[in-house]
Write an enzyme that holds these catalytic residues in place. Sequence first.
Site, PDB file in Angstrom:
ATOM      1  N   LYS A  17      28.307  28.350  73.836  1.00  0.00           N
ATOM      2  CA  LYS A  17      28.431  28.927  75.173  1.00  0.00           C
ATOM      3  C   LYS A  17      29.789  28.568  75.786  1.00  0.00           C
ATOM      4  O   LYS A  17      30.810  28.929  75.237  1.00  0.00           O
ATOM      5  CB  LYS A  17      27.237  28.479  76.027  1.00  0.00           C
ATOM      6  CG  LYS A  17      25.878  28.594  75.297  1.00  0.00           C
ATOM      7  CD  LYS A  17      25.470  30.014  74.975  1.00  0.00           C
ATOM      8  CE  LYS A  17      24.269  30.091  74.020  1.00  0.00           C
ATOM      9  NZ  LYS A  17      23.109  29.295  74.374  1.00  0.00           N
TER      10      LYS A  17
ATOM     11  N   ASP B 202      20.321  18.655  78.592  1.00  0.00           N
ATOM     12  CA  ASP B 202      21.001  19.819  78.023  1.00  0.00           C
ATOM     13  C   ASP B 202      22.008  20.300  79.066  1.00  0.00           C
ATOM     14  O   ASP B 202      21.631  20.810  80.124  1.00  0.00           O
ATOM     15  CB  ASP B 202      19.967  20.905  77.696  1.00  0.00           C
ATOM     16  CG  ASP B 202      20.591  22.120  76.992  1.00  0.00           C
ATOM     17  OD1 ASP B 202      21.787  22.387  77.215  1.00  0.00           O
ATOM     18  OD2 ASP B 202      19.862  22.813  76.261  1.00  0.00           O
TER      19      ASP B 202
ATOM     20  N   ARG C 151      30.132  16.936  54.318  1.00  0.00           N
ATOM     21  CA  ARG C 151      28.880  16.934  55.105  1.00  0.00           C
ATOM     22  C   ARG C 151      28.844  15.695  55.985  1.00  0.00           C
ATOM     23  O   ARG C 151      28.447  15.744  57.139  1.00  0.00           O
ATOM     24  CB  ARG C 151      27.655  17.011  54.195  1.00  0.00           C
ATOM     25  CG  ARG C 151      26.363  16.828  54.970  1.00  0.00           C
ATOM     26  CD  ARG C 151      25.061  17.256  54.286  1.00  0.00           C
ATOM     27  NE  ARG C 151      25.037  17.129  52.870  1.00  0.00           N
ATOM     28  CZ  ARG C 151      24.904  15.979  52.182  1.00  0.00           C
ATOM     29  NH1 ARG C 151      24.775  14.841  52.840  1.00  0.00           N
ATOM     30  NH2 ARG C 151      24.904  15.973  50.875  1.00  0.00           N
TER      31      ARG C 151
ATOM     32  N   TYR D 186      15.210  26.813  78.150  1.00  0.00           N
ATOM     33  CA  TYR D 186      15.711  27.881  77.275  1.00  0.00           C
ATOM     34  C   TYR D 186      14.591  28.297  76.309  1.00  0.00           C
ATOM     35  O   TYR D 186      13.879  27.448  75.777  1.00  0.00           O
ATOM     36  CB  TYR D 186      16.932  27.324  76.529  1.00  0.00           C
ATOM     37  CG  TYR D 186      17.511  28.233  75.481  1.00  0.00           C
ATOM     38  CD1 TYR D 186      18.205  29.385  75.850  1.00  0.00           C
ATOM     39  CD2 TYR D 186      17.391  27.938  74.137  1.00  0.00           C
ATOM     40  CE1 TYR D 186      18.750  30.206  74.881  1.00  0.00           C
ATOM     41  CE2 TYR D 186      17.933  28.755  73.169  1.00  0.00           C
ATOM     42  CZ  TYR D 186      18.608  29.895  73.548  1.00  0.00           C
ATOM     43  OH  TYR D 186      19.147  30.708  72.585  1.00  0.00           O
TER      44      TYR D 186
HETATM   45  C1  LIG Z   1      21.927  28.885  73.791  1.00  0.00           C
HETATM   46  C2  LIG Z   1      21.239  27.659  74.275  1.00  0.00           C
HETATM   47  C3  LIG Z   1      20.651  26.765  73.379  1.00  0.00           C
HETATM   48  C4  LIG Z   1      20.621  27.032  71.885  1.00  0.00           C
HETATM   49  O1  LIG Z   1      21.894  27.022  71.324  1.00  0.00           O
HETATM   50  P1  LIG Z   1      22.305  27.838  69.991  1.00  0.00           P
HETATM   51  O2  LIG Z   1      23.734  27.505  69.835  1.00  0.00           O
HETATM   52  O3  LIG Z   1      22.028  29.275  70.239  1.00  0.00           O
HETATM   53  O4  LIG Z   1      21.441  27.305  68.883  1.00  0.00           O
HETATM   54  C5  LIG Z   1      20.063  25.624  73.895  1.00  0.00           C
HETATM   55  N1  LIG Z   1      20.031  25.381  75.221  1.00  0.00           N
HETATM   56  C6  LIG Z   1      20.579  26.227  76.115  1.00  0.00           C
HETATM   57  C7  LIG Z   1      20.520  25.913  77.561  1.00  0.00           C
HETATM   58  C8  LIG Z   1      21.188  27.393  75.672  1.00  0.00           C
HETATM   59  O5  LIG Z   1      21.714  28.245  76.569  1.00  0.00           O
END
Ligand SMILES: *Cc1c(COP(=O)(O)O)cnc(C)c1O
Length: 388
Positions: A200, A175, A51, A103
Amino acid sequence: MADENRRAETIAAANGIGTDTAFGAVTPPLYLSTTYTFAEFEKARAYDYARLGNPTRDQLADTLAKLEGGARAVVVSSGMAALDLALSPLRPGDLLVAPHDCYGGTHRLLSMRAARGHYRVAFVDQTDEAALAAALAEGARVVLTETPSNPLMRITDVRRVAALAKAAGALFVVDNTFLSPALQRPLALGADLVVHSTTKFINGHSDVIGGAVVAADAALGDELAAWANTVGVTGSPFDAYLTLRGVRTLFPRIERQSRNAAAVAAFLDAHPAVARVYYPGLSSHPGHAVAKAQQSGFGAMLSAEIAGGREAVRRLVGALQVFSLAESLGGIESLIAHPVTMTHAAMDPEARERAGVGDGLVRLSVGLEAEEDLLADLARALDAVAAG
Ligand SMILES: *Cc1c(COP(=O)(O)O)cnc(C)c1O
């Protein structure tokens, strides 16, 4: 060649390659063990419990830190965990300034944290400088930016917000999920922390949920790593292994996918069944100049307003064969999503309206398929919309 002089493409493709001391494995091995022997009594080795630390996860963290130009990355179990971790310095009463069109899952996280009194949140259109300045004047502790925004691809000037956040004494978090470090490096533009849903583009193969926070400052990075261990959100070694495998091809994937996206955007922009296209690479896009200045490519995401609203969207997605109707983005396959009924369904209708997310809006994540097949698929499906 000294590591620190390597270009980003080389780091993505080869960081950690050929470093195995046990057998000389070219690909760094996957360590699944949850625990490690002590060298002797009172003497732990580099790792003791997974962890807290794991060699495979650290390999991914090291690669992401180098790609983003940060001091330290913390690899966690999802993008949401990464956002929550990056916002963990906030205390009750502190103000967080967030994008009004972020998001959907981020909007839900911040709203629910605020409803429970963990911090206060102001959702602001960050392209409106007066609104942003007014929110900062209230004593913001953290500013969160998402650029390009989801789903309307609004571009926020990262350097500009960094200067405003710095002047206000606020921590600045970006982000960077929609572009990845291959196309945008927010730390170099003045951000303190970069957040990723590695689910992503970074993993890129739609088979891992993961996240990461990259800190410009080592002390803050260490603090976040300790907190991730405390609350138990560190990422699994197997997920880290797959994500590292994905990141090896990040540059060629996103370059090719961006090229396909530009072709799709131009095609839709010229199509009579499409009311509007949101793609920063189009010179008509209001954020085009800023995107050109702060990004090294326009990315593989775009949105389009289909004339005829929800019914037209229903016919469109029913007729598409190459594009799959699915949430998520950034994988090697092309996806289409309807934000109102999918990614942004959790957002209250009024906030959605304010963010400009309407019934006819579709979001496309453009993949690695042949451009001709993508355009033919859209042409045929749009004909089906027109035919009723
Ligand atoms: C998908 C996404 C998230 C969340 O990520 P997860 O891996 O699904 O928890 C946060 N910010 C953006 C811009 C995203 O596209």
